[in-house]
Design an enzyme around this catalytic site. Structure first.
Site, short mmCIF file in Angstrom:
data_model
loop_
_atom_site.label_atom_id
_atom_site.label_comp_id
_atom_site.label_asym_id
_atom_site.label_seq_id
_atom_site.Cartn_x
_atom_site.Cartn_y
_atom_site.Cartn_z
N ASP A 9 0.85 -1.19 0.00
CA ASP A 9 0.00 0.00 0.00
C ASP A 9 0.89 1.24 0.00
O ASP A 9 1.71 1.43 0.90
CB ASP A 9 -0.90 -0.01 1.24
CG ASP A 9 -2.03 1.01 1.15
OD1 ASP A 9 -1.99 1.86 0.25
OD2 ASP A 9 -2.94 0.96 2.01
N ASP A 102 -3.73 2.58 -5.35
CA ASP A 102 -2.51 2.57 -4.51
C ASP A 102 -2.29 1.27 -3.75
O ASP A 102 -1.45 1.22 -2.85
CB ASP A 102 -2.54 3.75 -3.53
CG ASP A 102 -3.77 3.74 -2.63
OD1 ASP A 102 -4.65 2.87 -2.83
OD2 ASP A 102 -3.87 4.60 -1.74
N GLU A 103 -3.02 0.21 -4.09
CA GLU A 103 -2.90 -1.06 -3.37
C GLU A 103 -2.71 -2.23 -4.33
O GLU A 103 -3.34 -2.29 -5.38
CB GLU A 103 -4.16 -1.34 -2.56
CG GLU A 103 -4.36 -0.50 -1.34
CD GLU A 103 -5.62 -0.93 -0.61
OE1 GLU A 103 -5.53 -1.80 0.29
OE2 GLU A 103 -6.71 -0.41 -0.94
#
Length: 386
Positions: A9, A102-103
């Site tokens: 993350d 974003d993961e």
């Protein structure tokens, strides 16, 4: 064989992207969002110290942290950097799932035969930061749920490994808020009966939990016990979503056409939000009675909001439909999609507008996508269904 699942993350991703462009933002409170009546899309840890949180009205955030720097946000830049990170991970990892902008989840099961899985993940995270300048946290564990919770506990710029034998001892003392899928309403319900820690929830009879919160009860109970067999789904980026309507009889009825277009846009926009996509390109297609087909497209700021997309499509219709011939088919397509959600990425919408979409989507989720919408979009649908 014990699974080895990694959750990675990027830390305060939007803020970190902005700091790459402006080093003066480092170490100061930063809020990403738009306008005084807008909402917080993201914020730095310095701003969080004062109580600022995502989805909070900008006005309230500035009362809590008056010295914060407010930046509108650049979704195009964020998407470009996200793609760069994805490419680095895909080059190294055997199976990658991109969960959001974003993961990422990685399945590296079996790689410890050749070298340590934790060391390999650590080297990958270092390579990402070195290449992009973006800080990243990760956790390595036996499934997606434990890995995701582990990353949350490791942040910021942290790393964690939770082996099978340590899963329960890691989860037990944590708040039930940490469990993915467990929303505010469920948290409040369980809190009222004294269930606030994962340990208490894990020890609860699963049948009782199902009676209390419905069909999701068993899944939440499994997660509380560190059980999650869901696979890491190989990542593939969706390019576009679209819909078309062919008329039984060719038409020149402008109000009818506008009503249909409104309904089509609403359904596609709802699909974007349900699947957590944002679009930056809108395409309108018209096929005339003589089978001539014309299209026109327009770039927009990344969005999944009906009112923004409807206005753009109507403007395209006014520019494209100039022959005054009967129309046989009309279509709408949204393309150049990126991962993102309405709540955190619509930089110019007000808190009231975001709340309206959330309320409408809840109704659609429960009763169906065609049960609520703008009146203009229902006119043609109702005539068609009679």
């Amino acid at each position: 064989m014990e699974r080895a699942i990694v959750h990675m993350d990027l830390d305060t991703f939007f803020v970190s992207c902005e700091r790459l462009n402006n080093s003066k933002l480092s170490g100061v409170p930063v809020i990403i969002g738009g306008g005084e009546r807008g909402v917080v899309a993201s914020c730095s840890y310095e701003a969080r110290y004062y109580g600022v949180r995502s989805a909070m009205p900008i006005k309230m955030a500035l009362k809590l942290c008056p010295e914060a720097k407010v930046i509108k946000g650049d979704m195009e830049m964020y998407s470009k950097l996200s793609r760069t990170v994805t490419e680095i991970i895909e080059e190294k990892a055997p199976v990658v799932e991109k969960a959001s902008i974003d993961e990422h989840y990685l399945d590296i099961t079996g790689m410890d035969k050749f070298f340590g899985a934790y060391q390999w993940t650590e080297e990958l995270s270092t390579a990402i930061t070195k290449h992009t300048g973006l800080p990243i946290s990760f956790a390595l564990s036996v499934n997606k749920t434990v890995a995701k919770i582990g990353t949350g506990e490791a942040k910021p710029k942290g790393k964690k490994e939770i082996q099978q034998m340590g899963v329960r001892s890691f989860l037990n003392p944590l708040s039930i808020k940490k469990i993915p899928m467990l929303g505010d309403a469920t948290f409040q319900l369980l809190s009222r009966i004294g269930i606030r820690q994962i340990y208490t929830l894990a020890e609860m009879p699963v049948e009782v939990l199902q009676q209390m919160i419905g069909k999701n009860g068993r899944e939440i109970w499994k997660k509380a016990n560190g059980i999650d067999h869901s696979p890491v789904e190989p990542y593939s980026e969706r390019k576009s979503i679209s819909t078309e309507h062919t008329f039984g009889m060719d038409t020149i009825d402008i109000p009818k056409l506008r009503g249909l277009i409104t309904g089509m846009v609403e359904k596609l926009a709802y699909q974007l939000r349900a699947e957590q996509w944002l679009t930056s390109t809108v395409v309108l297609k018209i096929r005339y009675s003589n089978f001539d087909t014309e299209t026109k497209q327009c770039r927009v700021s990344y969005t999944s909001a009906d009112h923004t997309l409807s206005q753009t499509v109507m403007e395209l219709f006014d520019k494209l439909y100039n022959r005054r011939m009967r129309i046989r088919l009309i279509g709408v397509r949204f393309t150049n999609l990126v991962r993102g959600s309405l709540q955190i990425n619509i930089f110019e919408d007000t808190q009231e507008m975001v709340s309206l979409y959330q309320a409408m989507d809840k109704i659609k989720n429960r009763f169906g996508a065609d049960k609520v919408g703008r009146a203009s979009g229902f006119r043609f649908e109702n005539k068609k269904n009679r």
